[in-house]
Motif scaffolding. Structure first.
Motif, PDB file in Angstrom:
ATOM      1  N   PHE A  64       1.048  -1.340  -0.063  1.00  0.00           N
ATOM      2  CA  PHE A  64      -0.192  -0.181  -0.141  1.00  0.00           C
ATOM      3  C   PHE A  64       0.809   1.180  -0.096  1.00  0.00           C
ATOM      4  CE2 PHE A  64      -1.972   3.277   2.711  1.00  0.00           C
ATOM      5  CZ  PHE A  64      -3.036   4.041   1.789  1.00  0.00           C
ATOM      6  N   ASN A  65       0.893   1.757  -1.296  1.00  0.00           N
ATOM      7  CA  ASN A  65       1.872   3.179  -1.298  1.00  0.00           C
ATOM      8  C   ASN A  65       1.398   4.106  -2.074  1.00  0.00           C
ATOM      9  OD1 ASN A  65       4.344   1.892   0.260  1.00  0.00           O
ATOM     10  ND2 ASN A  65       3.970   0.136  -1.222  1.00  0.00           N
ATOM     11  N   PRO A  66       0.597   4.978  -1.678  1.00  0.00           N
ATOM     12  CA  PRO A  66       0.034   5.979  -2.433  1.00  0.00           C
ATOM     13  C   PRO A  66       0.788   6.955  -2.857  1.00  0.00           C
ATOM     14  CG  PRO A  66      -1.010   6.122  -0.374  1.00  0.00           C
ATOM     15  CD  PRO A  66      -0.149   4.784  -0.286  1.00  0.00           C
ATOM     16  N   ASN A  67       1.892   7.176  -2.234  1.00  0.00           N
ATOM     17  CA  ASN A  67       2.902   8.131  -2.119  1.00  0.00           C
ATOM     18  C   ASN A  67       3.797   7.910  -3.579  1.00  0.00           C
ATOM     19  OD1 ASN A  67       3.932   5.589  -0.901  1.00  0.00           O
ATOM     20  ND2 ASN A  67       5.906   6.366  -0.990  1.00  0.00           N
ATOM     21  N   ILE A  68       3.691   6.938  -4.288  1.00  0.00           N
ATOM     22  CA  ILE A  68       4.881   6.457  -5.566  1.00  0.00           C
ATOM     23  C   ILE A  68       4.232   7.267  -6.510  1.00  0.00           C
ATOM     24  CG2 ILE A  68       5.820   4.791  -6.779  1.00  0.00           C
ATOM     25  CD1 ILE A  68       5.705   2.893  -4.319  1.00  0.00           C
ATOM     26  N   GLU A 102      -3.287  15.179   1.701  1.00  0.00           N
ATOM     27  CA  GLU A 102      -2.721  14.989   3.377  1.00  0.00           C
ATOM     28  C   GLU A 102      -1.198  15.727   3.363  1.00  0.00           C
ATOM     29  OE1 GLU A 102      -3.636  13.267   6.110  1.00  0.00           O
ATOM     30  OE2 GLU A 102      -5.497  12.718   5.121  1.00  0.00           O
ATOM     31  N   ILE A 103      -0.549  15.954   2.312  1.00  0.00           N
ATOM     32  CA  ILE A 103       0.904  16.251   2.427  1.00  0.00           C
ATOM     33  C   ILE A 103       1.083  17.875   2.132  1.00  0.00           C
ATOM     34  CG2 ILE A 103       2.961  16.264   1.219  1.00  0.00           C
ATOM     35  CD1 ILE A 103       2.189  13.786   2.763  1.00  0.00           C
ATOM     36  N   THR A 104       0.017  18.429   1.360  1.00  0.00           N
ATOM     37  CA  THR A 104       0.118  20.023   1.199  1.00  0.00           C
ATOM     38  C   THR A 104      -0.108  20.908   2.226  1.00  0.00           C
ATOM     39  OG1 THR A 104      -1.119  19.281  -1.113  1.00  0.00           O
ATOM     40  CG2 THR A 104      -1.165  21.643  -0.142  1.00  0.00           C
ATOM     41  N   PHE A 105       0.946  21.984   2.164  1.00  0.00           N
ATOM     42  CA  PHE A 105       1.187  22.642   3.312  1.00  0.00           C
ATOM     43  C   PHE A 105       2.040  21.912   4.495  1.00  0.00           C
ATOM     44  CE2 PHE A 105      -2.741  24.729   1.419  1.00  0.00           C
ATOM     45  CZ  PHE A 105      -2.024  25.928   0.748  1.00  0.00           C
ATOM     46  N   ARG A 106       2.212  20.774   4.376  1.00  0.00           N
ATOM     47  CA  ARG A 106       3.146  20.052   5.251  1.00  0.00           C
ATOM     48  C   ARG A 106       4.355  19.518   4.667  1.00  0.00           C
ATOM     49  NH1 ARG A 106      -1.839  16.052   7.163  1.00  0.00           N
ATOM     50  NH2 ARG A 106      -2.661  17.230   8.923  1.00  0.00           N
ATOM     51  N   THR A 134       7.219  20.140   4.421  1.00  0.00           N
ATOM     52  CA  THR A 134       8.445  20.325   5.200  1.00  0.00           C
ATOM     53  C   THR A 134       8.431  18.946   6.120  1.00  0.00           C
ATOM     54  OG1 THR A 134       7.782  21.794   6.915  1.00  0.00           O
ATOM     55  CG2 THR A 134       9.263  22.676   5.277  1.00  0.00           C
ATOM     56  N   ASN A 135       7.550  18.480   6.396  1.00  0.00           N
ATOM     57  CA  ASN A 135       7.388  17.517   7.338  1.00  0.00           C
ATOM     58  C   ASN A 135       6.678  16.227   6.662  1.00  0.00           C
ATOM     59  OD1 ASN A 135       7.766  16.204   9.668  1.00  0.00           O
ATOM     60  ND2 ASN A 135       5.952  16.713  10.731  1.00  0.00           N
ATOM     61  N   ARG A 136       7.025  16.270   5.343  1.00  0.00           N
ATOM     62  CA  ARG A 136       6.125  15.196   4.411  1.00  0.00           C
ATOM     63  C   ARG A 136       6.600  13.810   4.791  1.00  0.00           C
ATOM     64  NH1 ARG A 136      10.003  16.883   0.420  1.00  0.00           N
ATOM     65  NH2 ARG A 136      10.997  14.848  -0.091  1.00  0.00           N
ATOM     66  N   CYS A 137       7.577  13.612   5.066  1.00  0.00           N
ATOM     67  CA  CYS A 137       7.892  11.983   5.177  1.00  0.00           C
ATOM     68  C   CYS A 137       7.224  11.524   6.548  1.00  0.00           C
ATOM     69  CB  CYS A 137       9.243  11.767   5.541  1.00  0.00           C
ATOM     70  SG  CYS A 137      10.440  12.351   3.800  1.00  0.00           S
ATOM     71  N   PHE A 138       7.079  12.376   7.401  1.00  0.00           N
ATOM     72  CA  PHE A 138       6.416  11.870   8.668  1.00  0.00           C
ATOM     73  C   PHE A 138       4.944  11.510   8.199  1.00  0.00           C
ATOM     74  CE2 PHE A 138       3.108  12.846  11.902  1.00  0.00           C
ATOM     75  CZ  PHE A 138       3.560  11.987  12.836  1.00  0.00           C
ATOM     76  N   HIS A 139       4.459  12.598   7.653  1.00  0.00           N
ATOM     77  CA  HIS A 139       2.929  12.158   7.183  1.00  0.00           C
ATOM     78  C   HIS A 139       2.742  11.060   6.244  1.00  0.00           C
ATOM     79  CE1 HIS A 139       1.400  15.195   9.434  1.00  0.00           C
ATOM     80  NE2 HIS A 139       2.391  16.026   9.107  1.00  0.00           N
ATOM     81  N   CYS A 140       3.581  10.844   5.449  1.00  0.00           N
ATOM     82  CA  CYS A 140       3.774   9.854   4.334  1.00  0.00           C
ATOM     83  C   CYS A 140       3.843   8.306   4.998  1.00  0.00           C
ATOM     84  CB  CYS A 140       5.065   9.949   3.288  1.00  0.00           C
ATOM     85  SG  CYS A 140       5.220   8.579   2.028  1.00  0.00           S
ATOM     86  N   MET A 177      16.251  -8.087  -8.832  1.00  0.00           N
ATOM     87  CA  MET A 177      15.078  -7.210  -8.587  1.00  0.00           C
ATOM     88  C   MET A 177      15.045  -5.707  -9.070  1.00  0.00           C
ATOM     89  SD  MET A 177      13.530  -6.941  -4.612  1.00  0.00           S
ATOM     90  CE  MET A 177      12.897  -8.659  -4.502  1.00  0.00           C
ATOM     91  N   TYR A 178      14.095  -5.079  -9.547  1.00  0.00           N
ATOM     92  CA  TYR A 178      14.402  -3.374  -9.764  1.00  0.00           C
ATOM     93  C   TYR A 178      14.581  -2.932  -8.451  1.00  0.00           C
ATOM     94  CZ  TYR A 178      12.558   1.028 -10.597  1.00  0.00           C
ATOM     95  OH  TYR A 178      12.408   2.367 -10.642  1.00  0.00           O
ATOM     96  N   ARG A 179      15.681  -1.962  -8.781  1.00  0.00           N
ATOM     97  CA  ARG A 179      16.091  -1.275  -7.469  1.00  0.00           C
ATOM     98  C   ARG A 179      15.704   0.194  -8.151  1.00  0.00           C
ATOM     99  NH1 ARG A 179      18.910  -2.966  -3.250  1.00  0.00           N
ATOM    100  NH2 ARG A 179      20.478  -1.207  -3.589  1.00  0.00           N
ATOM    101  N   GLN A 180      15.276   0.936  -7.367  1.00  0.00           N
ATOM    102  CA  GLN A 180      14.801   2.239  -7.698  1.00  0.00           C
ATOM    103  C   GLN A 180      15.664   3.346  -7.309  1.00  0.00           C
ATOM    104  OE1 GLN A 180      12.895   0.304  -5.634  1.00  0.00           O
ATOM    105  NE2 GLN A 180      12.757   1.477  -3.749  1.00  0.00           N
ATOM    106  N   ASP A 181      15.799   4.621  -7.951  1.00  0.00           N
ATOM    107  CA  ASP A 181      17.034   5.550  -7.386  1.00  0.00           C
ATOM    108  C   ASP A 181      16.208   6.640  -6.793  1.00  0.00           C
ATOM    109  OD1 ASP A 181      16.027   6.418  -9.964  1.00  0.00           O
ATOM    110  OD2 ASP A 181      18.040   6.606 -10.718  1.00  0.00           O
ATOM    111  N   TYR A 182      14.942   6.485  -6.582  1.00  0.00           N
ATOM    112  CA  TYR A 182      14.432   7.843  -5.662  1.00  0.00           C
ATOM    113  C   TYR A 182      13.360   7.351  -4.772  1.00  0.00           C
ATOM    114  CZ  TYR A 182      10.218   7.829  -8.728  1.00  0.00           C
ATOM    115  OH  TYR A 182       9.295   7.635  -9.515  1.00  0.00           O
ATOM    116  N   CYS A 183      13.127   7.857  -3.703  1.00  0.00           N
ATOM    117  CA  CYS A 183      12.348   7.278  -2.427  1.00  0.00           C
ATOM    118  C   CYS A 183      11.095   7.048  -3.190  1.00  0.00           C
ATOM    119  CB  CYS A 183      11.965   8.293  -1.281  1.00  0.00           C
ATOM    120  SG  CYS A 183      11.529   7.574  -0.089  1.00  0.00           S
TER     121      CYS A 183
END
Ligand code: SF4
Length: 186
Positions: free
Chosen positions: A35-39, A79-83, A85-91, A164-170
């Motif tokens: 479950f990764n809606p961030n990608i 969920e991330i908009t206006f946050r 600078t702290n987006r990884c926490f909310h992610c 395995m495919y290894r991505q180069d960004y988070c």
């Protein structure tokens, strides 16, 4: 006695390459949750999903749950908009809340996340989030903390051996832009 059941949130195949075998070695029955809606964009979401699914059985997952229907980038951005600078926490929060919800509904003994494997994530923050969502005192769906970073090299070797495919960004648009900054500056 039946093996304890753990629901593991999987962010991607390379991070699962150490985590799932390590949990199996400890004697857990492992269900993986993708479950990764961030990608971003959706092609990358599918590529990471399939890279994991192709190897989930080899890694030792007893079962896999894929939440494609809940891949909702618009909701994630809201969920991330206006946050930012702290987006990884909310992610992490968004993904752990879902994992804890499914673990409770499915009567799992524990839940955890492959985010605890990454040296690039805010490890202590993720552990604290997990403990808030699944306290030790709970009868079921307790957060299972492990410092999976100790298997960092092992995970890298295993994912490479498996091809395995290894991505180069988070994963999110912001992290994609960060890696392309040099390109944009030209
Ligand atoms: S950098 Fe990674 S953890 Fe942070 S918001 Fe983007 S995808 Fe999520």
């Amino acid at each position: 006695m039946a093996a304890p059941r753990v629901l593991v949130h999987v962010c991607c195949g390379p991070c699962a390459a150490y985590t799932i075998p390590a949990l199996r070695e400890e004697g857990f029955q492992v269900t993986a949750l993708y479950f990764n809606p961030n990608i971003h964009p959706v092609e990358e979401y599918v590529r990471r999903r399939d890279a994991f699914l192709d190897h989930a059985e080899d890694l030792g997952a007893d079962k896999v749950i894929v939440k494609d229907a809940d891949y909702d980038p618009q909701a994630w951005f809201r969920e991330i908009t206006f946050r930012e600078t702290n987006r990884c926490f909310h992610c992490a929060r968004i993904r752990l809340e879902k994992t804890s919800f499914i673990a409770k509904r499915g009567q799992f003994d524990h839940f955890t996340t492959t985010l605890l494997y990454s040296k690039h994530q805010k490890h202590d923050e993720i552990a604290a989030l997990g403990r808030d969502l699944g306290p030790e005192s709970a009868a079921k769906a307790r957060f299972l903390y492990r410092d999976f970073r100790e298997g960092w090299q092992q995970g890298i070797h295993r994912s490479k051996d498996l091809g395995m495919y290894r991505q180069d960004y988070c994963g999110c648009l912001y992290s994609d832009l960060e890696r392309r900054k040099k390109l944009l500056a030209k």
